[in-house]
Design a protein around this motif. Structure first.
Motif, PDB file in Angstrom:
ATOM      1  N   ALA A  52       0.843  -1.207   0.000  1.00 48.89           N
ATOM      2  CA  ALA A  52       0.000   0.000   0.000  1.00 48.89           C
ATOM      3  C   ALA A  52       0.872   1.249   0.000  1.00 48.89           C
ATOM      4  CB  ALA A  52      -0.912  -0.005   1.226  1.00 48.89           C
ATOM      5  N   ASP A  53       0.367   2.294  -0.662  1.00 49.32           N
ATOM      6  CA  ASP A  53       1.073   3.586  -0.651  1.00 49.32           C
ATOM      7  C   ASP A  53       0.835   4.293   0.663  1.00 49.32           C
ATOM      8  OD1 ASP A  53       1.679   3.121  -3.283  1.00 49.32           O
ATOM      9  OD2 ASP A  53      -0.105   4.197  -4.011  1.00 49.32           O
ATOM     10  N   LYS A  70      -3.791   1.855  -2.631  1.00 52.24           N
ATOM     11  CA  LYS A  70      -2.754   1.989  -3.644  1.00 52.24           C
ATOM     12  C   LYS A  70      -3.467   2.477  -4.895  1.00 52.24           C
ATOM     13  CE  LYS A  70       1.187  -0.136  -5.861  1.00 52.24           C
ATOM     14  NZ  LYS A  70       2.246   0.591  -5.118  1.00 52.24           N
ATOM     15  N   VAL A 133       0.863  -6.747  -6.654  1.00 52.40           N
ATOM     16  CA  VAL A 133       1.834  -5.648  -6.639  1.00 52.40           C
ATOM     17  C   VAL A 133       3.238  -6.195  -6.926  1.00 52.40           C
ATOM     18  CG1 VAL A 133       2.927  -3.856  -5.213  1.00 52.40           C
ATOM     19  CG2 VAL A 133       0.444  -4.221  -5.076  1.00 52.40           C
TER      20      VAL A 133
END
Lengths: 456, 456
Positions: A52-53, A70, A133
């Motif tokens: 996750a960002d 994200k 991802v």
């Protein structure tokens, strides 16, 4: 490539899940307040590590919400994953064969409170996300919204959603908190019952009385409560509360035929829970009784002397937790009022009655013609080798209808549990096969959902 | 002289009683096994110090019997004092305003579990005996038989009596384990109800089930138990078990008039236990409902989730303790069979039912034309300034009818408790006036009983 990544990281995924399972995040009991925060913080860190960002523990008046996202491209569709990190109380503790909060793998299954509901199922999403991802295959934006109050009615999440409409904006909500009809009969849950959970207390004398000196002349609250509970459901299994069925949508014959076409073996059903006979509303099948008809159950009852031996008293009070499962288009707020009015109306003048609504949620129906439904169908077809059936579950996830009314977003209920997982019971478990196939299926969902959304 | 002796030893008598009260001799709970023996040994020593020639702790399969005696002349009549040193459990603990097993004097009363029932009352006998011995006024032989299982059915004492018929041979049994109608309405208890105490368990599924997934299709044992309990008593307050009333002796109109002539204020009665209305069998007064009619009460009920918050389950089991008070000429063994047969007959096929008889005792009626009754009457007239009324109590002392059948000896129930003593409830207490006047009255009983026996 995603499949291979999952294969290579099997052990680590499990070890991570075990860390989460060891946190006794029981939302119903205030002693676990600190564990709720620990579980939320653990999930925040896990989602960051998964790719996750951004991930945050966001406070509410109750237990915190974990939000993560994200965003790869704002023009791409967005999936909002919903799950809950709170679990049911572990009692009755002495019926567990292993420690309730110490996961153990045996017979190909994870044994632990929350193994399925919902820590095991929500963690599949974290790991499917990681796999996408890590392999550079993530085809759309992803958001996570994980709450800690699902088992007690999601009280804080309704308000939180109202305050964070933009943050959680998405094209579809994806949820794994339901079960398959069977391992060889995959299904997607299209209907959920609503819930209206009440607590009642009947008070007679101001203290426990000697049942010899007073017995026969003073109303016994435990007997009175039993009488009143008996009057809630009639001999045909119909709920006797006036107006209770007013808003129940009756199914057409065609709908009933479709619903009853799913494979169901009553003998196996009885055997699986060791009951001598099924029992329910007259004129309906077991699938209908749990899927599309409302029900009323005493979840707990207590009063008087319940220890070893004998005590000859008329208890001062007797209480019960009573909940009703609702179907479209019943409204739990209206039902709570009908229940209270009826319950008070049947109380004899010799006692005092208290009625409290503990929590509730609306029933939900999910359409089967959404792109996301077809994406889920196709993903499951690929992993299970069979087209999943639409399934009307008797369970409730009250917040799902809340999402629709507050956020205007539909949910896809693609769960991987099985009846045998004994969620809410002692010895909850979750199959390793379910866990890994779930991760794989979820990753495929993203691919097909992105494709189908583009095709639109 | 006896009165003066009592006066001079007031404080010491109380301190001694407090030592006894501090022993938590709860017979219903096995954790107190050692306390039962401690209480018995304490009483043995106390009776020796009070003037007994002999005092022993005599083992049984359960809790020991304390036997003591002073034989002054074998040609004189013999009084056998019966009492019990076991007490009720103290729960619910959090409703006590003082420590349950630490006696406190406040507002002229002793507050402690057992203060009245029966440690306070039995200790009056020890001290009346001491006063008579110390002042050289004991006019007859005295024996003591104190048991530790009255509150759980006197299981061991029946057998012990059969094995010790000679030892406990007496002309009359004197018991203080009952109450006065009121402090200004003294009474002698002439009737006791019998008791039939059952425990039932209803089992549905082999584990707690998710009430959403299964609710409506599987019989809920808590709902079923409530239905079954509701079927035990009909809307008119009649017990619905077939054959239950077959042996009940109906009172004549004259008897009913006599029984209802005792002063009774229903408003004061309701107020004293804070109930909005009395409730009972149709066609009978409160005095009749508790005195000469049988009754059925749930003493405890439990099943499912009874903690804080909500848990959505169908419990696997639900249980209840249910007891019936019996009147002449009902037999508790016959009633236990009728109960079990009926309870099984009303169970739906969807559940399994277990029924267990926990304990029982026969009802008892004491004649009012015995010399000992007249002696008690005269003694109370002197201390209360009023002729005591014969009283039919709703309580049970099952062993009393056992004494008659095993030993052939009648009992005089001259108790000094009051309703407000809250026996079997939190905050049990006993008036200091009751304690001291009881001692004085008991001493007078011996005098008049010896005189009347001689006059015979």
């Amino acid at each position: 490539m995603v499949k291979q990544y999952i294969e290579e990281n099997r052990e680590r995924f499990l070890e991570e899940l075990f860390e989460l399972l060891r946190i006794p995040s029981v939302s119903a009991q205030s002693v676990h307040k600190g564990d709720m925060v620990r579980a939320a913080e653990w999930l925040r860190d896990a989602l960051l590590k998964s790719g996750a960002d951004r991930a945050e523990v966001m406070p509410t008046e109750g237990n915190p919400v974990v939000f993560a996202e994200k965003i790869i491209d704002r023009s791409l569709p967005t999936v909002l994953v919903y799950g809950h990190y709170d679990v049911m109380p572990e009692d009755p503790v002495d019926e567990w064969r292993t420690e309730p909060f110490e996961p153990v793998v045996k017979e190909g299954r994870i044994w632990c409170r929350g193994a399925d509901d919902d820590k095991g199922q929500l963690y599949m999403h974290a790991k499917a996300f990681e796999a996408l991802v890590a392999t550079g295959q993530l085809p759309c934006n992803v958001k996570f919204m994980l709450e800690g109050e699902e088992e007690i009615g999601s009280g804080s999440l309704y308000k939180w959603c109202e305050e964070h409409r933009e943050l959680v904006k998405a094209d579809i909500i994806l949820v794994s908190d339901t079960s398959l009809i069977a391992w060889d009969t995959p299904s997607i849950t299209c209907g959920l019952r609503g819930l209206c959970y009440m607590q009642v207390e009947v008070t007679g004398p101001d203290k426990d009385l000697h049942s010899g000196l007073y017995g026969g002349a003073v109303a016994n609250p435990a007997n009175v409560l039993a009488d009143m509970i008996a009057k809630l459901v009639d001999a045909d299994g119909h709920i006797a509360i006036p107006g209770f069925y007013d808003d129940v949508r009756e199914l057409s014959d065609a709908e009933r035929r479709a619903l009853n076409s799913a494979p169901f073996d009553v003998e196996r059903y009885k055997e699986s829970i060791d009951i001598p006979a099924v029992q329910g509303e007259k004129g309906y099948t077991t699938a209908e009784r749990t899927g599309v008809r409302p029900s009323l159950d005493v979840n707990g009852i207590w009063g008087g002397y319940i220890d070893e031996g004998t005590k000859t008293i008329i208890p001062s009070k007797a209480s019960a937790k009573i909940s009703m499962r609702l179907v479209p288009h019943q409204d739990y707020r209206k039902i709570a009022v009908l229940f209270e009015n009826y319950f008070r109306s049947i109380a004899p003048e010799s006692v005092r009655v208290e009625v409290k609504a503990l929590h509730g949620g609306q029933p939900y129906v999910s359409p089967t013609d959404l792109p996301a439904y077809h994406a889920a169908e196709k993903a499951m077809e690929e992993t299970f080798g069979k087209t999943p059936l639409p399934f009307y579950s008797g369970g409730s996830i009250p917040i799902i209808s809340g999402f629709e009314s507050i956020l205007g977003t539909k949910s896809i209920l693609m769960g991987f549990g099985l009846d045998r997982d004994a969620i809410h019971s002692p010895n909850e478990s979750y199959g390793l096969d379910n866990f890994y196939r779930g991760i794989e299926t979820i990753a495929l969902f993203y691919r097909y959902f992105a494709e189908m959304s583009r095709a639109k």
